[in-house]
Write a protein that holds these residues in place. Structure first.
Motif, PDB file in Angstrom:
ATOM      1  N   VAL A 195     -35.524  -9.361  14.563  1.00 32.20           N
ATOM      2  CA  VAL A 195     -34.617  -9.016  13.474  1.00 32.20           C
ATOM      3  C   VAL A 195     -34.023  -7.630  13.723  1.00 32.20           C
ATOM      4  CG1 VAL A 195     -34.312  -8.764  10.989  1.00 32.20           C
ATOM      5  CG2 VAL A 195     -36.095 -10.287  11.857  1.00 32.20           C
ATOM      6  N   VAL A 196     -32.696  -7.552  13.730  1.00 32.89           N
ATOM      7  CA  VAL A 196     -32.016  -6.259  13.803  1.00 32.89           C
ATOM      8  C   VAL A 196     -31.871  -5.762  12.369  1.00 32.89           C
ATOM      9  CG1 VAL A 196     -29.979  -4.993  14.580  1.00 32.89           C
ATOM     10  CG2 VAL A 196     -30.732  -7.026  15.835  1.00 32.89           C
ATOM     11  N   ILE A 197     -32.597  -4.688  12.018  1.00 35.82           N
ATOM     12  CA  ILE A 197     -32.606  -4.212  10.638  1.00 35.82           C
ATOM     13  C   ILE A 197     -31.648  -3.044  10.422  1.00 35.82           C
ATOM     14  CG2 ILE A 197     -34.960  -5.009  10.216  1.00 35.82           C
ATOM     15  CD1 ILE A 197     -35.889  -2.090  10.522  1.00 35.82           C
ATOM     16  N   GLY A 207     -35.064  -4.160  24.765  1.00 36.25           N
ATOM     17  CA  GLY A 207     -36.441  -4.045  25.226  1.00 36.25           C
ATOM     18  C   GLY A 207     -37.451  -4.744  24.334  1.00 36.25           C
ATOM     19  N   ILE A 208     -37.081  -4.995  23.072  1.00 41.13           N
ATOM     20  CA  ILE A 208     -37.937  -5.799  22.189  1.00 41.13           C
ATOM     21  C   ILE A 208     -37.093  -6.890  21.523  1.00 41.13           C
ATOM     22  CG2 ILE A 208     -39.638  -3.970  21.776  1.00 41.13           C
ATOM     23  CD1 ILE A 208     -38.302  -3.546  19.010  1.00 41.13           C
ATOM     24  N   GLY A 209     -36.022  -7.321  22.206  1.00 42.01           N
ATOM     25  CA  GLY A 209     -35.045  -8.186  21.579  1.00 42.01           C
ATOM     26  C   GLY A 209     -34.923  -9.608  22.083  1.00 42.01           C
ATOM     27  N   VAL A 210     -35.820 -10.053  22.954  1.00 40.08           N
ATOM     28  CA  VAL A 210     -35.761 -11.441  23.422  1.00 40.08           C
ATOM     29  C   VAL A 210     -36.626 -12.294  22.498  1.00 40.08           C
ATOM     30  CG1 VAL A 210     -36.286 -13.015  25.320  1.00 40.08           C
ATOM     31  CG2 VAL A 210     -35.398 -10.731  25.808  1.00 40.08           C
ATOM     32  N   GLY A 211     -36.035 -13.334  21.927  1.00 38.25           N
ATOM     33  CA  GLY A 211     -36.812 -14.146  20.994  1.00 38.25           C
ATOM     34  C   GLY A 211     -36.325 -15.570  20.864  1.00 38.25           C
ATOM     35  N   ASP A 212     -37.070 -16.347  20.099  1.00 36.67           N
ATOM     36  CA  ASP A 212     -36.698 -17.731  19.830  1.00 36.67           C
ATOM     37  C   ASP A 212     -35.696 -17.810  18.680  1.00 36.67           C
ATOM     38  OD1 ASP A 212     -38.659 -18.919  21.708  1.00 36.67           O
ATOM     39  OD2 ASP A 212     -40.093 -17.981  20.343  1.00 36.67           O
ATOM     40  N   ARG A 213     -35.788 -16.852  17.760  1.00 33.20           N
ATOM     41  CA  ARG A 213     -34.817 -16.726  16.676  1.00 33.20           C
ATOM     42  C   ARG A 213     -34.439 -15.259  16.575  1.00 33.20           C
ATOM     43  NH1 ARG A 213     -32.172 -20.793  14.451  1.00 33.20           N
ATOM     44  NH2 ARG A 213     -32.203 -19.808  12.395  1.00 33.20           N
ATOM     45  N   VAL A 214     -33.149 -14.967  16.749  1.00 35.07           N
ATOM     46  CA  VAL A 214     -32.654 -13.591  16.651  1.00 35.07           C
ATOM     47  C   VAL A 214     -31.787 -13.502  15.399  1.00 35.07           C
ATOM     48  CG1 VAL A 214     -31.314 -11.760  17.750  1.00 35.07           C
ATOM     49  CG2 VAL A 214     -32.701 -13.292  19.152  1.00 35.07           C
TER      50      VAL A 214
END
Length: 316
Positions: A195-197, A207-214
């Motif tokens: 989640v980009v807050i 660097g902490i942004g690879v995911g299954d749901r962004v």
């Protein structure tokens, strides 16, 4: 000019100042001015909705950087329980620009990792203004691998102007640390929600942004460089930052059109800082729903979909 309001919010600030002045008059003189206050409050709400209906990319960038915008540590006690922070990268140091540890989301154990800025000068310096060092990314990777070992879903909160560009950080392998995180997250055998807050800028965010749901909060931004940096390169002047922001396509609405994110989390009218409790409640609901979605997918299928997602980036 009220420092808690951005430049484009000044008409709203003037109305709110009138409402506050009337409250003080009513309190001092016991004059019944409730109807006038109610009228101005309605007018303020309508004006706020009108202003925020058609924000530019630069105005959204300003909101993402708002000094009162909730940070990771503001959300943790409002969304999670039993948070136990874990420190250090087991190699060099403990980076305070990142917060990470085990927590519970509606009773379910998760690994929470989030970037953290500071409020006052002392805290900003301690948190390095949200700029992570290599040891911060190595700590994040260590926690992610721990989550994989114990089958814990990973949730990351992105809020950084970028990775720290200092000489020391480069000497300790800043780009290598980020690259290893990308590699580790791409094949991590556990669900990942990103989640980009607030600010999601450069490799510092990736660097902490690879995911299954962004996911992105409505008034956050996600970009390879700040609008000021882009303007300095393209137009040789940071003054054209607003023009650069429009060209870059950094808003949540634009990024979901491009297929680069999966969802937009709505914010209270006026931004997350206007009602932190409500924003936390909305964010919590979205985290729970998205976590249920990814947990329902078999792990190998989840990894295949994550790889496919990464390979298709930029095709739209």
């Amino acid at each position: 000019m009220n420092s808690n309001y951005l430049d484009f919010e000044q008409p709203i600030a003037e109305l709110d100042a009138k409402i506050e002045a009337l409250r003080l008059v009513g309190s001092d003189n016991e004059v019944n001015i409730g109807e006038e206050i109610t009228r101005l409050q309605t007018k303020s709400k309508e004006l706020t909705e009108k202003v925020f209906r058609n924000l530019t990319a630069w105005q959204i960038t300003q909101l993402a950087r708002h000094p009162l915008r909730p940070y990771t540590l503001d959300y943790i006690p409002r969304i999670f329980t039993d948070f136990d922070e874990l420190h250090g990268d087991r190699s060099f140091a403990d980076d305070h620009a990142i917060v990470g540890g085990i927590a519970r989301l509606e009773g379910e154990s998760v690994m929470l990792i989030g970037q953290q800025k500071g409020r006052d000068t002392k805290e900003k310096v301690r948190r390095n203004f949200g700029y992570m060092h290599p040891e911060g990314y190595r700590r994040a990777k260590r926690l992610m691998q721990m989550a994989e070992k114990f089958s814990l879903p990973v949730i990351t909160f992105i809020d950084t102007p970028g990775a720290y560009p200092g000489i020391g950080a480069e000497e300790r392998g800043q780009s290598e640390a980020i690259a290893r995180n990308l590699f580790a997250m791409a094949k991590l055998n556990t669900p990942i929600i990103v989640v980009v807050i607030g600010e999601g800028c450069s490799g510092g965010a990736l660097g902490i942004g690879v995911g299954d749901r962004v996911l992105m909060l409505q008034y956050s931004y996600y970009a390879t460089i700040t609008p000021e940096g882009c303007a300095s390169i393209l137009f040789k002047s940071a003054d054209k930052k607003a023009e650069a922001a429009e060209i870059m396509g950094i808003t949540a609405e634009r990024l979901i059109q491009l297929g680069l994110i999966d969802g937009i989390i709505p914010e209270p009218v006026g931004g997350a800082h206007r009602d932190v409790e409500r924003m936390a409640s909305i964010l919590k609901a979205h985290l729970i729903n998205n976590l249920q979605l990814v947990k329902a997918i078999p792990k190998q299928r989840l990894l295949d979909l994550r790889y496919k997602r990464l390979m298709e980036l930029g095709e739209n």
